[in-house]
Design a protein around this motif. Sequence first.
Motif: not given
Length: 89
Positions: A43, A45-48
């Motif tokens: 999936t 990855r969503q980076k902050t």
Amino acid sequence: MRKKEQKTEEQLPEKPKEKKVKVIYYDDGSTVADMSGTRKEKTPRQKTPLKEQARTFFTVMKKMVIPMLATLAALTIVYIIILAAAGRL
């Protein structure tokens, strides 16, 4: 004199084989889960954002400064006591 009868394996009654029962688990809403059967899917990855990471870092550091200083003070006092007991102070 009578000889005692010895039971051999052939004379013992055979036990019926027990069927294996497959265990089925249901989600009961607890926080512990068995993840062994899950497949690993890739999936994205969503980076902050960097700003949010920095805010989180400094918030945690503020909470850790006082316990860190208390620990250092306690270790320093114990070190001074040990030096005094050894006669090197």
